[in-house]
Design a protein around this motif. Structure first.
Motif, PDB file in Angstrom:
ATOM      1  N   GLU A   1       0.825  -1.217   0.000  1.00 38.17           N
ATOM      2  CA  GLU A   1       0.000   0.000   0.000  1.00 38.17           C
ATOM      3  C   GLU A   1       0.856   1.263   0.000  1.00 38.17           C
ATOM      4  O   GLU A   1       0.551   2.238  -0.692  1.00 38.17           O
ATOM      5  CB  GLU A   1      -0.911  -0.011   1.236  1.00 38.17           C
ATOM      6  N   TYR A   2       1.951   1.241   0.760  1.00 35.78           N
ATOM      7  CA  TYR A   2       2.806   2.428   0.877  1.00 35.78           C
ATOM      8  C   TYR A   2       3.988   2.417  -0.094  1.00 35.78           C
ATOM      9  O   TYR A   2       4.924   3.193   0.040  1.00 35.78           O
ATOM     10  CB  TYR A   2       3.296   2.578   2.324  1.00 35.78           C
ATOM     11  N   GLN A   3       3.931   1.487  -1.070  1.00 35.29           N
ATOM     12  CA  GLN A   3       4.934   1.411  -2.146  1.00 35.29           C
ATOM     13  C   GLN A   3       6.339   1.132  -1.609  1.00 35.29           C
ATOM     14  O   GLN A   3       7.343   1.621  -2.137  1.00 35.29           O
ATOM     15  CB  GLN A   3       4.911   2.691  -2.992  1.00 35.29           C
ATOM     16  N   LEU A   4       6.403   0.324  -0.567  1.00 34.56           N
ATOM     17  CA  LEU A   4       7.677  -0.069   0.024  1.00 34.56           C
ATOM     18  C   LEU A   4       8.062  -1.508  -0.306  1.00 34.56           C
ATOM     19  O   LEU A   4       9.226  -1.893  -0.143  1.00 34.56           O
ATOM     20  CB  LEU A   4       7.628   0.103   1.547  1.00 34.56           C
ATOM     21  N   LEU A   5       7.095  -2.296  -0.771  1.00 28.25           N
ATOM     22  CA  LEU A   5       7.356  -3.709  -1.043  1.00 28.25           C
ATOM     23  C   LEU A   5       8.414  -3.886  -2.127  1.00 28.25           C
ATOM     24  O   LEU A   5       9.211  -4.828  -2.089  1.00 28.25           O
ATOM     25  CB  LEU A   5       6.057  -4.416  -1.455  1.00 28.25           C
ATOM     26  N   GLU A   6       8.440  -2.974  -3.097  1.00 26.89           N
ATOM     27  CA  GLU A   6       9.377  -3.107  -4.218  1.00 26.89           C
ATOM     28  C   GLU A   6      10.830  -3.025  -3.781  1.00 26.89           C
ATOM     29  O   GLU A   6      11.725  -3.430  -4.529  1.00 26.89           O
ATOM     30  CB  GLU A   6       9.091  -2.060  -5.284  1.00 26.89           C
ATOM     31  N   TYR A   7      11.089  -2.522  -2.574  1.00 24.98           N
ATOM     32  CA  TYR A   7      12.474  -2.455  -2.089  1.00 24.98           C
ATOM     33  C   TYR A   7      12.884  -3.744  -1.389  1.00 24.98           C
ATOM     34  O   TYR A   7      14.055  -3.908  -1.028  1.00 24.98           O
ATOM     35  CB  TYR A   7      12.655  -1.232  -1.195  1.00 24.98           C
ATOM     36  N   PHE A   8      11.926  -4.648  -1.206  1.00 24.94           N
ATOM     37  CA  PHE A   8      12.207  -5.991  -0.720  1.00 24.94           C
ATOM     38  C   PHE A   8      12.157  -7.001  -1.865  1.00 24.94           C
ATOM     39  O   PHE A   8      13.105  -7.727  -2.102  1.00 24.94           O
ATOM     40  CB  PHE A   8      11.191  -6.393   0.358  1.00 24.94           C
ATOM     41  N   PHE A   9      11.007  -7.027  -2.571  1.00 26.54           N
ATOM     42  CA  PHE A   9      10.780  -7.994  -3.638  1.00 26.54           C
ATOM     43  C   PHE A   9      10.160  -7.281  -4.842  1.00 26.54           C
ATOM     44  O   PHE A   9       8.930  -7.260  -4.996  1.00 26.54           O
ATOM     45  CB  PHE A   9       9.859  -9.114  -3.147  1.00 26.54           C
TER      46      PHE A   9
ATOM     47  N   GLN B   1      18.116 -10.744  -6.401  1.00 24.95           N
ATOM     48  CA  GLN B   1      17.488 -10.488  -5.105  1.00 24.95           C
ATOM     49  C   GLN B   1      18.481  -9.927  -4.098  1.00 24.95           C
ATOM     50  O   GLN B   1      18.131  -9.096  -3.259  1.00 24.95           O
ATOM     51  CB  GLN B   1      16.870 -11.778  -4.563  1.00 24.95           C
ATOM     52  N   GLN B   2      19.737 -10.368  -4.182  1.00 27.04           N
ATOM     53  CA  GLN B   2      20.755  -9.930  -3.235  1.00 27.04           C
ATOM     54  C   GLN B   2      20.986  -8.424  -3.281  1.00 27.04           C
ATOM     55  O   GLN B   2      21.484  -7.844  -2.327  1.00 27.04           O
ATOM     56  CB  GLN B   2      22.078 -10.649  -3.496  1.00 27.04           C
ATOM     57  N   ARG B   3      20.623  -7.804  -4.387  1.00 32.56           N
ATOM     58  CA  ARG B   3      20.785  -6.350  -4.485  1.00 32.56           C
ATOM     59  C   ARG B   3      19.754  -5.621  -3.630  1.00 32.56           C
ATOM     60  O   ARG B   3      19.917  -4.438  -3.318  1.00 32.56           O
ATOM     61  CB  ARG B   3      20.689  -5.904  -5.946  1.00 32.56           C
ATOM     62  N   CYS B   4      18.678  -6.313  -3.265  1.00 38.51           N
ATOM     63  CA  CYS B   4      17.624  -5.719  -2.419  1.00 38.51           C
ATOM     64  C   CYS B   4      17.816  -6.105  -0.956  1.00 38.51           C
ATOM     65  O   CYS B   4      17.879  -5.239  -0.084  1.00 38.51           O
ATOM     66  CB  CYS B   4      16.248  -6.177  -2.903  1.00 38.51           C
ATOM     67  N   ILE B   5      17.849  -7.398  -0.698  1.00 40.83           N
ATOM     68  CA  ILE B   5      18.092  -7.878   0.658  1.00 40.83           C
ATOM     69  C   ILE B   5      19.195  -8.932   0.606  1.00 40.83           C
ATOM     70  O   ILE B   5      19.157  -9.833  -0.221  1.00 40.83           O
ATOM     71  CB  ILE B   5      16.820  -8.430   1.344  1.00 40.83           C
ATOM     72  N   ALA B   6      20.163  -8.798   1.473  1.00 40.96           N
ATOM     73  CA  ALA B   6      21.317  -9.701   1.473  1.00 40.96           C
ATOM     74  C   ALA B   6      20.964 -10.986   2.226  1.00 40.96           C
ATOM     75  O   ALA B   6      21.007 -11.019   3.459  1.00 40.96           O
ATOM     76  CB  ALA B   6      22.519  -9.016   2.102  1.00 40.96           C
ATOM     77  N   ILE B   7      20.616 -12.029   1.495  1.00 40.28           N
ATOM     78  CA  ILE B   7      20.233 -13.306   2.107  1.00 40.28           C
ATOM     79  C   ILE B   7      21.490 -14.065   2.505  1.00 40.28           C
ATOM     80  O   ILE B   7      22.324 -14.374   1.657  1.00 40.28           O
ATOM     81  CB  ILE B   7      19.393 -14.148   1.134  1.00 40.28           C
ATOM     82  N   PRO B   8      21.659 -14.373   3.795  1.00 43.74           N
ATOM     83  CA  PRO B   8      22.854 -15.105   4.233  1.00 43.74           C
ATOM     84  C   PRO B   8      22.954 -16.480   3.583  1.00 43.74           C
ATOM     85  O   PRO B   8      21.938 -17.097   3.245  1.00 43.74           O
ATOM     86  CB  PRO B   8      22.651 -15.232   5.753  1.00 43.74           C
ATOM     87  N   LYS B   9      24.176 -16.964   3.442  1.00 49.15           N
ATOM     88  CA  LYS B   9      24.411 -18.263   2.783  1.00 49.15           C
ATOM     89  C   LYS B   9      23.728 -19.405   3.512  1.00 49.15           C
ATOM     90  O   LYS B   9      23.349 -20.401   2.891  1.00 49.15           O
ATOM     91  CB  LYS B   9      25.916 -18.520   2.680  1.00 49.15           C
ATOM     92  N   ARG B  10      23.566 -19.280   4.841  1.00 48.64           N
ATOM     93  CA  ARG B  10      22.956 -20.377   5.604  1.00 48.64           C
ATOM     94  C   ARG B  10      21.496 -20.611   5.209  1.00 48.64           C
ATOM     95  O   ARG B  10      20.937 -21.673   5.511  1.00 48.64           O
ATOM     96  CB  ARG B  10      23.068 -20.115   7.106  1.00 48.64           C
TER      97      ARG B  10
END
Length: 447
Positions: free
Chosen positions: A256-264, A344-353
């Motif tokens: 709704e607040y146009q913030l989702l695009e910075y995650f996915f 995806q890593q450019r948005c959120i850094a997913i750890p290797k684990r």
């Protein structure tokens, strides 16, 4: 709750509202043993020591807090001298972590106001061109610290010395009225730290409160500031937003607040194109399932939810590689996984684990349709079979068709007796493989 201090009209008060011991429900019985140890030792060391923010807020709301943050007029170095189990962390703002095994009590020194004009480096902060605070090691008084807090409901201090609650911004009233309100000018505060936009949403859903209009208004306008938040910090915020039992509500508010695009970004794009598409339906079902498990006290893994978020993006990329570029299926599958993960890593850094479990879940989606004897038993023995199977069940609810039969087959097969398993395998008729033959492997016909 009653109070005897005069309420001011401004966002912060000239003097705090003070609630005596008999005027609030904050009790030492609600604090952890380790938090009390830290408070008492600071106090005995000659320093002021307060429980602050969420711990006070949650107790006032009748909840049992999980985190206990403490503030003091002692500097990080002075704190370290008091506690042998202390480690200092942070560049943007120096913090002390008092370590009790797995339990960590965070202690911060009162924050002060910035003075960009001062020649004294100790009194200067550093901001980016967008107004975001990059360095903030400026210490001050409790009054200044309260003004530096983000929301009014977090500017609440419980004093271990006199057992009083000090309210610097009408936070108690906002708790009573169930309102999320920023302290100070909303746009300035969001520019200082854009993550406050995410925190406003998370507190609203977590505490069942409404975001006050002036706090809500700038969010869409300032949403692009989220692009400047490091991916590692975005992952931390993802964990708080999506693994706290309110994932679906947070998902909707972020959109709704146009913030989702910075995650996915791909999901945000799918929602704009068709909010009822299979990819969006699938994500919603997984979010709902995650919330249900968390609220029932069951375990969840971030890998499962992340795998769901990226699944349809991988399938889309896989189809492009196999159909348009004629790439062999297995090569295309691993290429699609790696490309989407890098994106995806450019948005959120997913750890290797978490990356390996995610890839196993995706890989199993293409192993589960192959139910020939040896393959079926090998798949059943896979260490992440259960996660892959649960993933398939949710996919079948959304996609229907052949997936329903496949999900039912595996439901019966994993619990069947040895004889029944053999009968099921004998009656299974293999379907044609999805694997495509590479053009370069075809034999040339002699002229």
């Amino acid at each position: 709750m009653t109070n005897k201090a005069k309420t001011q009209q401004s966002n912060t008060l000239e003097s705090p509202l003070v609630f005596a011991r008999d005027e609030h429900n904050v009790s030492r019985n609600e604090l952890s043993e380790n938090a009390l140890k830290v408070l008492y030792r600071l106090n005995k060391g000659g320093y002021d020591a307060y429980l602050v923010g969420g711990g006070v807020r949650d107790i006032l709301l009748g909840e049992h807090p999980k985190d206990f943050d403490i503030v003091t007029n002692a500097t990080p170095e002075q704190i370290k001298k008091l506690f042998r189990n202390c480690r200092l962390i942070g560049r943007r703002f120096r913090l002390a972590h008092i370590v009790f095994g797995r339990d960590i009590i965070e202690v911060a020194t009162f924050r002060g106001h910035h003075d960009e004009q001062s020649s004294d480096n100790q009194k200067q902060s550093k901001q980016s061109a967008h107004g975001m605070l990059l360095r903030d090691n400026i210490y001050g008084t409790i009054d200044e610290d309260a003004e530096r807090r983000d929301f009014t409901i977090n500017a609440l201090y419980y004093n271990i010395a006199d057992f009083k609650v000090y309210d610097f911004a009408n936070g108690v009233a906002d708790i009573k009225n169930r309102v999320i309100r920023l302290i100070g000018d909303a746009e300035t505060r969001y520019r200082e730290d854009p993550v406050r936009m995410l925190r406003a949403i998370r507190f609203a859903t977590k505490l069942d409160m409404q975001i006050e209009p002036s706090t809500r208004e700038p969010i869409k306008r300032l949403a692009p500031l989220m692009a400047h938040i490091p991916p590692a910090r975005m992952f931390e915020e993802y964990m708080k937003l999506f693994l706290g039992g309110k994932a679906e509500q947070n998902f909707d508010m972020l959109a709704e607040y146009q913030l989702l695009e910075y995650f996915f970004p791909h999901i945000a794009s799918d929602m704009k194109a068709d909010d009822n598409s299979a990819s969006v339906q699938f994500v919603r079902k997984v979010l709902r399932n995650t919330d249900l498990r968390i609220n029932q006290g069951k375990r969840v893994t971030p890998a499962f939810l992340l795998a769901a978020m990226l699944w349809h993006r991988i399938e889309s990329q896989l189809n492009t590689l196999t159909e348009q570029q004629q790439m062999p299926f297995q090569d295309a599958f691993f290429t699609a996984m790696n490309e989407v993960m890098a994106e995806q890593q450019r948005c959120i850094a997913i750890p290797k684990r978490f990356q390996l479990p995610m890839k196993d879940i995706w890989f199993l989606q293409h192993k589960l349709p192959h139910r020939e004897a040896k393959k079926a038993f090998k798949t059943l023995e896979h260490p992440r079979f259960r996660a892959g199977y649960d993933f398939l069940l949710i996919r079948s609810e959304v996609e229907q068709g052949d997936l329903v039969e496949l999900a039912n087959w595996w439901t019966h097969f994993q619990h069947a007796s040895a004889d029944t398993k053999q009968q099921m395998l004998k009656s299974f008729k293999p379907t044609r493989s999805r694997r495509r033959r590479s053009p370069r492997k075809r034999k040339k016909v002699a002229e």
